[in-house]
Scaffold this motif. Structure first.
Motif, mmCIF file in Angstrom:
data_model
loop_
_atom_site.group_PDB
_atom_site.id
_atom_site.type_symbol
_atom_site.label_atom_id
_atom_site.label_comp_id
_atom_site.label_asym_id
_atom_site.label_seq_id
_atom_site.Cartn_x
_atom_site.Cartn_y
_atom_site.Cartn_z
ATOM 1 N N UNK A 1 10.040 -1.672 -6.921
ATOM 2 C CA UNK A 1 10.175 -0.922 -5.665
ATOM 3 C C UNK A 1 9.544 -1.687 -4.510
ATOM 4 N N UNK A 2 8.426 -2.373 -4.777
ATOM 5 C CA UNK A 2 7.796 -3.163 -3.710
ATOM 6 C C UNK A 2 8.756 -4.272 -3.276
ATOM 7 N N UNK A 3 9.296 -5.012 -4.256
ATOM 8 C CA UNK A 3 10.225 -6.108 -3.906
ATOM 9 C C UNK A 3 11.429 -5.576 -3.133
ATOM 10 N N UNK A 4 11.921 -4.420 -3.599
ATOM 11 C CA UNK A 4 13.124 -3.857 -2.954
ATOM 12 C C UNK A 4 12.823 -3.487 -1.497
ATOM 13 N N UNK A 5 11.664 -2.819 -1.293
ATOM 14 C CA UNK A 5 11.274 -2.425 0.072
ATOM 15 C C UNK A 5 11.118 -3.647 0.975
ATOM 16 N N UNK A 6 10.702 -4.755 0.378
ATOM 17 C CA UNK A 6 10.531 -5.976 1.166
ATOM 18 C C UNK A 6 11.874 -6.644 1.470
ATOM 19 N N UNK A 7 12.908 -6.187 0.795
ATOM 20 C CA UNK A 7 14.242 -6.726 1.039
ATOM 21 C C UNK A 7 14.600 -7.891 0.132
ATOM 22 N N UNK A 8 13.801 -8.135 -0.914
ATOM 23 C CA UNK A 8 14.105 -9.261 -1.807
ATOM 24 C C UNK A 8 15.317 -8.946 -2.679
ATOM 25 N N UNK B 1 -4.615 2.458 -10.601
ATOM 26 C CA UNK B 1 -5.285 1.676 -9.553
ATOM 27 C C UNK B 1 -4.414 0.508 -9.111
ATOM 28 N N UNK B 2 -4.558 0.134 -7.829
ATOM 29 C CA UNK B 2 -3.907 -1.116 -7.410
ATOM 30 C C UNK B 2 -4.882 -1.969 -6.617
ATOM 31 N N UNK B 3 -4.580 -3.258 -6.520
ATOM 32 C CA UNK B 3 -5.455 -4.177 -5.790
ATOM 33 C C UNK B 3 -4.618 -5.211 -5.040
ATOM 34 N N UNK B 4 -5.219 -5.787 -4.024
ATOM 35 C CA UNK B 4 -4.636 -6.925 -3.302
ATOM 36 C C UNK B 4 -5.805 -7.888 -3.079
ATOM 37 N N UNK B 5 -5.633 -9.150 -3.420
ATOM 38 C CA UNK B 5 -6.768 -10.052 -3.176
ATOM 39 C C UNK B 5 -6.508 -11.478 -3.629
ATOM 40 N N UNK B 6 -7.465 -12.347 -3.305
ATOM 41 C CA UNK B 6 -7.343 -13.758 -3.665
ATOM 42 C C UNK B 6 -7.764 -13.985 -5.108
ATOM 43 N N UNK B 7 -7.058 -14.871 -5.780
ATOM 44 C CA UNK B 7 -7.402 -15.286 -7.144
ATOM 45 C C UNK B 7 -7.602 -16.804 -7.105
ATOM 46 N N UNK B 8 -8.332 -17.319 -8.073
ATOM 47 C CA UNK B 8 -8.714 -18.731 -8.048
ATOM 48 C C UNK B 8 -8.464 -19.363 -9.415
ATOM 49 N N UNK B 9 -7.628 -20.381 -9.445
ATOM 50 C CA UNK B 9 -7.396 -21.098 -10.704
ATOM 51 C C UNK B 9 -7.360 -22.591 -10.410
ATOM 52 N N UNK C 1 -2.729 -12.199 -4.945
ATOM 53 C CA UNK C 1 -1.916 -11.335 -5.802
ATOM 54 C C UNK C 1 -2.087 -9.887 -5.375
ATOM 55 N N UNK C 2 -1.062 -9.095 -5.648
ATOM 56 C CA UNK C 2 -1.300 -7.663 -5.687
ATOM 57 C C UNK C 2 -0.897 -7.219 -7.085
ATOM 58 N N UNK C 3 -1.479 -6.113 -7.523
ATOM 59 C CA UNK C 3 -1.166 -5.672 -8.869
ATOM 60 C C UNK C 3 -1.512 -4.212 -9.030
ATOM 61 N N UNK C 4 -0.989 -3.616 -10.089
ATOM 62 C CA UNK C 4 -1.307 -2.216 -10.376
ATOM 63 C C UNK C 4 -1.651 -2.082 -11.845
ATOM 64 N N UNK C 5 -2.542 -1.166 -12.152
ATOM 65 C CA UNK C 5 -2.958 -0.937 -13.533
ATOM 66 C C UNK C 5 -2.930 0.575 -13.792
ATOM 67 N N UNK C 6 -2.328 0.967 -14.919
ATOM 68 C CA UNK C 6 -2.351 2.379 -15.331
ATOM 69 C C UNK C 6 -3.100 2.420 -16.652
ATOM 70 N N UNK C 7 -4.291 3.001 -16.626
ATOM 71 C CA UNK C 7 -5.164 2.943 -17.802
ATOM 72 C C UNK C 7 -5.263 4.331 -18.430
ATOM 73 N N UNK D 1 0.832 -1.205 0.000
ATOM 74 C CA UNK D 1 0.000 0.000 0.000
ATOM 75 C C UNK D 1 0.862 1.249 0.000
ATOM 76 N N UNK D 2 1.873 1.248 0.854
ATOM 77 C CA UNK D 2 2.711 2.446 0.980
ATOM 78 C C UNK D 2 3.422 2.747 -0.338
ATOM 79 N N UNK D 3 4.085 1.727 -0.892
ATOM 80 C CA UNK D 3 4.884 1.953 -2.098
ATOM 81 C C UNK D 3 3.981 2.366 -3.265
ATOM 82 N N UNK D 4 2.889 1.630 -3.472
ATOM 83 C CA UNK D 4 2.062 1.935 -4.652
ATOM 84 C C UNK D 4 1.349 3.280 -4.502
ATOM 85 N N UNK D 5 0.983 3.638 -3.280
ATOM 86 C CA UNK D 5 0.406 4.972 -3.088
ATOM 87 C C UNK D 5 1.445 6.049 -3.373
#
Ligand code: AMP
Length: 423
Positions: free
Chosen positions: A149-156, A104-112, A126-132, A28-32
């Motif tokens: 940036x999200x991965x980096x902030x997480x330390x990956x 826009x960004x989202x965080x939520x469950x996906x089903x496959x 998943x979390x994801x972002x869309x620029x339309x 949330x922080x990074x994508x905002x």
């Protein structure tokens, strides 16, 4: 069966939840910070949205959707991905009215309904972002940068960005033709799935992981020899932007994404710490999806990332996350006569933000002290008949064993002072 999870699903237990809180906060922080606002769409949509949006010939639409009928016989599907629902909401609420570029960004469950294996589940997050709204490669660069940036902030660490272009309506048909020509004579060498892909969606052959197919794919024509000027310019400019902001990448002409709607940019981020399912995220441009779903032609780009795989990578990398700091006070009683006062004290402490527990099992004082020890609380309040009569309570400091008596009125300010001091 009753106490067993369905295949491909998992519980997130209290012992794991701190990873999720940490991750969700960072996302949330990074994508905002990148100007994206969160959107929450339903867990299921009309089936048609995914068939049209993802593409009839894709693995997802053909065999991986959890589809069911409601009581009136309408076909609904648990969302297998987040982009089509976001675009549906974008159109339904006319979100472009507020801003011609909607982020826009989202965080939520996906089903496959896939064959479960390590890193591949039937319900995953998943979390994801869309620029339309923008056709310019600068927004592709930003989408890639924001996901990194999200991965980096997480330390990956040990992540690799793979980059490709899958062309557009102008140039892709020509490439598909060349690809089909190439695979025609070698069809017998391909796996059963790829034989079918050859007919329906030859681009997806490039994505096959089976060894017998990899051998054939290795020598196939490259899309870069067939991109139109617009797609080639878009790709070159994107590379220039990424170079300019210090993002390294590896070009992979075999990278295609599982969904039909991608155009031009396609990318994937892989972790070198994971096994076969090593993609922690991916995305690309989808310039035709808005139109496909009934809107006016609108270019767009986005990414999606798998939270379970990210957490797996964090665990492998031994990344520590802030953990819940536990219960601060245990309110113990010597007998049931003090239980109401104990409950009222515990509630007052909780109201003031001091986490508190007490006995709910009718245990002896000795056993309550054992529970308090197990909870690692720094303070225990002891309420006995004497204390109750004199409106007092005994406070035990669990670190040094010191005890003191204090009037009921003073409990709250006393504990607030002690606990705040230790924060
Ligand atoms: P996709 O929507 O297929 O591009 O997936 C984006 C990301 O979601 C992938 O890179 C994975 O990290 C994650 N992902 C996709 N499918 C699954 C699955 N079945 N189980 C767990 N994670 C998944």
């Amino acid at each position: 069966m009753l106490a067993r999870l369905p295949k491909g699903t998992s519980d997130i237990l209290p012992s794991q939840i701190d990873y999720w809180y940490y991750l969700e906060n960072i996302i949330k922080k990074v994508l905002q910070n990148y100007g994206y606002r969160e959107i929450r769409t339903p867990a299921f949509e009309h089936t048609e949205l995914f068939v049209r949006g993802i593409g009839e010939a894709t693995d997802i639409a053909q065999k991986e959707m959890f589809t069911f009928q409601d009581r009136k016989g309408r076909s609904l599907t648990l969302r297998p991905e987040g982009t089509a629902p976001v675009v549906r909401a974008y159109l339904e609420h006319n979100l472009s009215r507020e801003n011609p570029l909607t982020k826009l960004f989202y965080i939520g469950s996906m089903f496959r309904c896939e064959k479960p294996q390590a890193g591949r589940y039937r319900q995953f997050n998943q979390f994801g972002a869309e620029a339309i709204g923008s056709p310019l490669p600068i927004i592709d660069a930003e989408i890639i940068a924001s996901s990194l940036a999200v991965y980096r902030q997480l330390g990956l660490t040990d992540l690799k960005l793979m980059l490709n272009s899958v062309g557009c309506r102008e140039c892709r048909p020509q490439y598909l033709k060349v690809l089909k020509d190439y695979f025609r004579e070698k069809k017998d060498l391909l796996c059963a799935d790829c034989k079918q892909r050859y007919e329906q969606n030859p681009l997806r052959i490039l994505d096959c992981k089976k060894e017998q197919c990899r051998i054939v794919i290795k020598e196939c024509p490259s899309i870069f020899d067939y991109l139109c000027t617009d797609c080639a310019n878009h790709f070159n400019t994107l590379k220039y932007y990424l170079d300019s902001i210090g993002i390294t990448y590896q070009i992979n002409p075999l990278l295609v994404r599982g969904l039909d709607y991608y155009t031009k940019t396609a990318f994937e981020i892989v972790s070198q710490q994971l096994g076969a399912q090593n993609a922690v995220g991916g995305g690309g441009r989808y310039d035709y999806l808005v139109e496909e779903l009934g809107g006016k032609p609108t270019p767009a780009v986005g990414f999606a990332a798998g939270i379970e795989r990210i957490i797996e990578t964090m665990v492998k990398q031994n990344i520590k996350v802030p953990v819940w700091d536990g219960i601060k006070v245990f309110v113990a009683v010597t007998g049931q006569e003090q239980i109401i006062t104990a409950l009222s004290i515990a509630n007052q402490l909780r109201e003031k933000g001091i986490s508190s527990e007490m006995d709910f099992l009718g245990k002896s004082l000795k056993s309550q002290m054992r529970t308090a020890n197990k909870l690692l609380v720094p303070y225990v309040l002891i309420l006995g008949p004497e204390e109750l009569k004199e409106e007092k309570v005994t406070i035990k400091n669990m670190a040094d064993g010191a005890q003191e008596e204090i009037s009921l009125d003073n409990v709250l300010p006393y504990l607030q002072k002690c606990i705040l001091k230790n924060r």
